[in-house]
Design a protein around this motif. Structure first.
Motif, short mmCIF file in Angstrom:
data_model
loop_
_atom_site.label_atom_id
_atom_site.label_comp_id
_atom_site.label_asym_id
_atom_site.label_seq_id
_atom_site.Cartn_x
_atom_site.Cartn_y
_atom_site.Cartn_z
N GLY A 32 0.43 -1.62 0.37
CA GLY A 32 0.01 -0.03 0.01
C GLY A 32 0.95 1.40 -0.37
O GLY A 32 0.27 2.48 -0.22
N SER A 33 1.92 0.77 0.31
CA SER A 33 2.59 2.54 0.03
C SER A 33 2.82 3.10 -1.02
O SER A 33 3.51 2.50 -2.13
CB SER A 33 4.07 2.26 0.59
N VAL A 34 2.91 4.46 -0.94
CA VAL A 34 3.14 4.77 -2.15
C VAL A 34 5.00 5.28 -2.56
O VAL A 34 4.70 5.50 -3.53
CB VAL A 34 2.38 6.08 -2.59
N SER A 35 5.47 5.21 -1.91
CA SER A 35 7.14 5.49 -1.81
C SER A 35 7.49 4.42 -3.11
O SER A 35 7.50 2.70 -2.68
CB SER A 35 8.00 5.75 -0.33
N VAL A 36 8.23 4.58 -3.37
CA VAL A 36 9.08 3.49 -4.21
C VAL A 36 10.67 3.47 -4.51
O VAL A 36 11.61 4.57 -3.94
CB VAL A 36 8.55 3.91 -5.69
N ASP A 37 10.96 2.39 -4.21
CA ASP A 37 13.14 2.05 -4.48
C ASP A 37 13.12 2.50 -5.71
O ASP A 37 12.33 2.00 -6.81
CB ASP A 37 13.51 1.10 -4.14
N LEU A 38 14.80 3.53 -6.84
CA LEU A 38 14.87 2.69 -8.04
C LEU A 38 15.70 2.67 -8.84
O LEU A 38 17.07 2.50 -7.90
CB LEU A 38 14.54 4.75 -8.15
N ARG A 39 16.47 2.24 -9.68
CA ARG A 39 17.59 2.17 -10.02
C ARG A 39 18.05 2.69 -11.64
O ARG A 39 16.65 2.48 -12.10
CB ARG A 39 17.11 -0.05 -9.79
N VAL A 40 18.97 2.50 -10.51
CA VAL A 40 19.97 3.51 -12.48
C VAL A 40 20.23 2.62 -13.51
O VAL A 40 20.80 1.68 -12.81
CB VAL A 40 20.56 4.74 -12.49
N SER A 41 20.30 2.23 -14.43
CA SER A 41 20.65 1.47 -15.33
C SER A 41 21.23 2.07 -16.42
O SER A 41 20.73 3.44 -16.56
CB SER A 41 19.60 0.18 -16.14
N GLY A 42 22.03 1.76 -17.51
CA GLY A 42 22.82 2.02 -18.21
C GLY A 42 24.32 2.63 -17.84
O GLY A 42 24.42 2.90 -16.84
N ASP A 43 24.27 3.99 -18.73
CA ASP A 43 25.74 5.08 -18.41
C ASP A 43 25.91 5.97 -17.57
O ASP A 43 26.54 6.98 -18.34
CB ASP A 43 26.75 4.35 -19.65
N ALA A 44 24.56 6.63 -17.66
CA ALA A 44 24.23 7.85 -17.29
C ALA A 44 25.58 8.15 -15.65
O ALA A 44 25.53 7.28 -15.03
CB ALA A 44 23.21 8.16 -16.51
N PRO A 45 26.62 9.81 -15.76
CA PRO A 45 27.34 9.79 -14.71
C PRO A 45 26.77 8.99 -13.33
O PRO A 45 26.04 9.86 -13.27
CB PRO A 45 27.90 11.13 -15.50
N ALA A 46 27.27 9.58 -12.50
CA ALA A 46 26.67 9.02 -10.93
C ALA A 46 26.98 11.02 -10.48
O ALA A 46 27.86 11.57 -10.90
CB ALA A 46 27.83 8.39 -9.96
N SER A 47 26.69 11.07 -9.80
CA SER A 47 26.05 13.10 -9.25
C SER A 47 27.37 12.32 -8.17
O SER A 47 27.69 11.65 -7.23
CB SER A 47 24.69 13.10 -8.86
#
Length: 106
Positions: A32-47
């Motif tokens: 029921g949570s609307v908060s989510v985990d995200l995962r970044v794929s690809g080769d975008a630069p890290a911040s």
């Protein structure tokens, strides 16, 4: 929503913006949570943003302008890692707020 949060200008925001197209929701924080985990794929630069809460303040207001919560953007090792809706009140939200209800500080 992530685009709205990253429209704020802070050191490392540009690299996080470049990750948006490669970010995917990979799970909810609970039933029921609307908060989510995200995962970044690809080769975008890290911040260069430290792991933890990204330095952007985003509050949520209702139709009357009353403060009802905040949106927190999480990072891990310079990558987008989570989107949290911290609500104020007794009843948890059933969905994320409309983008027009998000107010950025500054």
């Amino acid at each position: 929503m992530v685009e709205r949060l990253l429209s704020a200008d802070f050191p490392g925001a540009q690299e996080l913006r470049l990750q948006i197209d490669d970010a995917q929701v990979v799970g909810r924080w609970g039933t029921g949570s609307v908060s989510v985990d995200l995962r970044v794929s690809g080769d975008a630069p890290a911040s260069p943003v430290s792991s933890g809460v990204a330095p952007v303040e985003a509050t949520v207001v209702d139709e009357s302008g009353a403060l009802v919560g905040e949106i927190i953007l999480w990072t891990q090792s310079g990558l987008l890692s989570g989107l949290e809706y911290a609500w104020y009140g007794d009843e948890p939200p059933r969905r994320l707020p409309e983008v027009k209800r998000i107010v950025l500080a500054g």
